[in-house]
Enzyme design. Structure first.
Site, PDB file in Angstrom:
ATOM      1  N   ARG A  39      -3.639  65.551   4.897  1.00  0.00           N
ATOM      2  CA  ARG A  39      -4.516  66.132   3.878  1.00  0.00           C
ATOM      3  C   ARG A  39      -4.353  67.645   3.763  1.00  0.00           C
ATOM      4  NH1 ARG A  39     -10.299  67.520   2.853  1.00  0.00           N
ATOM      5  NH2 ARG A  39     -10.872  66.519   0.867  1.00  0.00           N
ATOM      6  N   ALA A  71     -10.579  69.188  -4.067  1.00  0.00           N
ATOM      7  CA  ALA A  71     -10.291  68.064  -3.180  1.00  0.00           C
ATOM      8  C   ALA A  71     -11.635  67.551  -2.683  1.00  0.00           C
ATOM      9  CB  ALA A  71      -9.421  68.519  -2.013  1.00  0.00           C
ATOM     10  N   SER A  72     -11.998  66.338  -3.077  1.00  0.00           N
ATOM     11  CA  SER A  72     -13.313  65.795  -2.734  1.00  0.00           C
ATOM     12  C   SER A  72     -13.447  65.603  -1.234  1.00  0.00           C
ATOM     13  CB  SER A  72     -13.532  64.458  -3.444  1.00  0.00           C
ATOM     14  OG  SER A  72     -13.458  64.620  -4.842  1.00  0.00           O
ATOM     15  N   GLY A  73     -14.698  65.543  -0.760  1.00  0.00           N
ATOM     16  CA  GLY A  73     -14.948  65.335   0.663  1.00  0.00           C
ATOM     17  C   GLY A  73     -14.371  64.019   1.156  1.00  0.00           C
TER      18      GLY A  73
END
Length: 402
Positions: A39, A71-73
């Site tokens: 990530r 970038a979402s959690g």
């Protein structure tokens, strides 16, 4: 490559996955790709530790400072991916390219026999996603600059569609480009709240089987929501849908009118969620909106919603009531749920909120069942549930299936 504290990315990634698993179950394949895909390489400008923390990492903003892409959690990424039920060989469409990270996860799930296409309306976002995917070995993922509502018919039909931006409506093109029995997962916005919802495509409608609390950057090109301040200092804002007949003029100064507080018997611990009270209201009362109060309004006691930036409220003509909390006198560390009303019908509206708190209190984990009929399809006469009309769908919410 390591963080400033010396923890290698592999260890941080393991910690991220273990944190996710502490709160939800994941299919083995989803867990495996979360452990595999790096990530931090999709947010190269952020500290490596931030890439694996439970937070959204902002990657693009508009000139006025509002967020364009992020970038979402990890928790919501994992939850939506798990709900999508991707299998090897599937053809998947993603709306909202983000950093390219989610597309990499999808490509890892579909395998060499599958296909992944990701769309975004912003060329800077797609350029960054393309670069990140190429740099991490996912050059076979298609990245297209296009309004996501248009889909990508030239690469369909799709077994799965996932939307990673807040969608106020379900595009008819997604229906047309989906195979029968296909699955759609998207953050759906209605009555001021956002929930990730998993739908299956039936003969003439979408049918949900999963609902999950979330928050996403809104999708551009779907102007289904309005907002208006109700006080001279513009400290308190109401957010409502286009199908709601809100009399903004009648609500001006409503918070200076007669005030009433009513309290329920329900209490919550400090970290215990109560967002499903809002869901209950959306499924039973067309007057449900979102109220947002500036911290100045909260500190002064002028307007004190349960959560300042996002709480449910009911409005009717020149009256308003909203969900609030106070420290419990009987239970240390707990908060009591109640409602504050203003205006001639403020007390009635506040008691209406208490009605739904009481129903929620009897089953705090219940979620509504959602059915959406695309424009051009006709719901059966016996269709039940609260109807919310959107340009491309008739959305029904119900808690008890008939």
């Amino acid at each position: 490559m390591s963080t400033a504290t010396g923890t290698p990315p592999e260890a941080l990634r393991t910690q991220m996955v273990e944190r996710i698993l502490a709160g939800q179950r994941l299919a083995p394949a989803v867990e495996a790709v979360l452990r595999h895909v790096e990530r931090h390489r999709y947010v190269p400008d952020a500290p490596i530790a931030d890439a694996y923390n439970e937070q959204a990492v902002i990657t693009h903003t508009f000139p006025d400072g509002t967020h364009l892409s992020c970038a979402s959690g990890p928790i919501i990424v994992a939850a939506m991916l798990d709900a999508l039920h991707v299998e090897p060989g599937h053809n998947v469409l993603e709306i909202g390219a983000g950093t390219g990270y989610n597309a990499a996860l999808l490509a890892s799930l579909t395998g060499v026999a599958g296909q992944v296409t990701t769309l975004d309306v912003n060329a800077d976002v797609t350029a960054a996603a393309r670069r990140n995917l190429d740099d991490t070995g996912y050059s076979h993922v298609r990245v297209i600059t296009r309004d996501g509502a248009e889909g990508a018919a030239e690469h369909g039909p799709y077994d799965r569609i996932i939307v990673t931006v807040g969608a106020w409506d379900i595009s008819r093109t997604w229906w047309d480009q989906m195979v029968p029995g296909g699955r759609l997962v998207l953050p759906m916005r209605w009555r001021g709240t956002t929930r990730a919802v998993a739908f299956t495509k039936r003969d003439d409608h979408w049918e949900s089987d999963w609902v999950f609390l979330c928050g996403f950057v809104p999708m551009l090109g779907q102007p289904g929501e309005h907002s208006a301040t109700v006080d001279p200092d513009r400290l308190v804002t109401l957010h409502y849908d286009t199908d709601q007949p809100v009399d903004v003029d009648a609500l001006q100064g409503v918070l200076d009118r007669e005030k009433v507080e009513v309290w329920s018997d329900a209490t919550v611990g400090g970290e215990e969620p109560f967002d499903r009270v809002w869901l209950r209201l959306t499924a039973t009362d067309d007057r449900t909106v979102r109220i947002q109060a500036d911290q100045k309004a909260v500190t002064s006691g002028f307007c004190t919603p349960a959560i300042a930036v996002r709480s449910p409220a009911l409005i009717d003509g020149g009256s308003l009531a909203y969900l609030t909390t106070r420290r419990s006198d009987d239970q240390q560390g707990c908060w009591q749920l109640g409602a504050i009303g203003h205006g001639p019908d403020g007390e009635q509206l506040a008691n209406r909120i208490l009605d739904e708190i009481a129903v929620w209190d009897r089953d705090r984990s219940a979620d509504p069942h959602l059915v959406a009929y695309p424009t051009g399809t006709t719901p059966p006469d016996d269709t039940t549930g609260k109807l919310i009309t959107k340009p491309e769908n008739r959305l029904y919410l119900a808690y008890d299936r008939q």
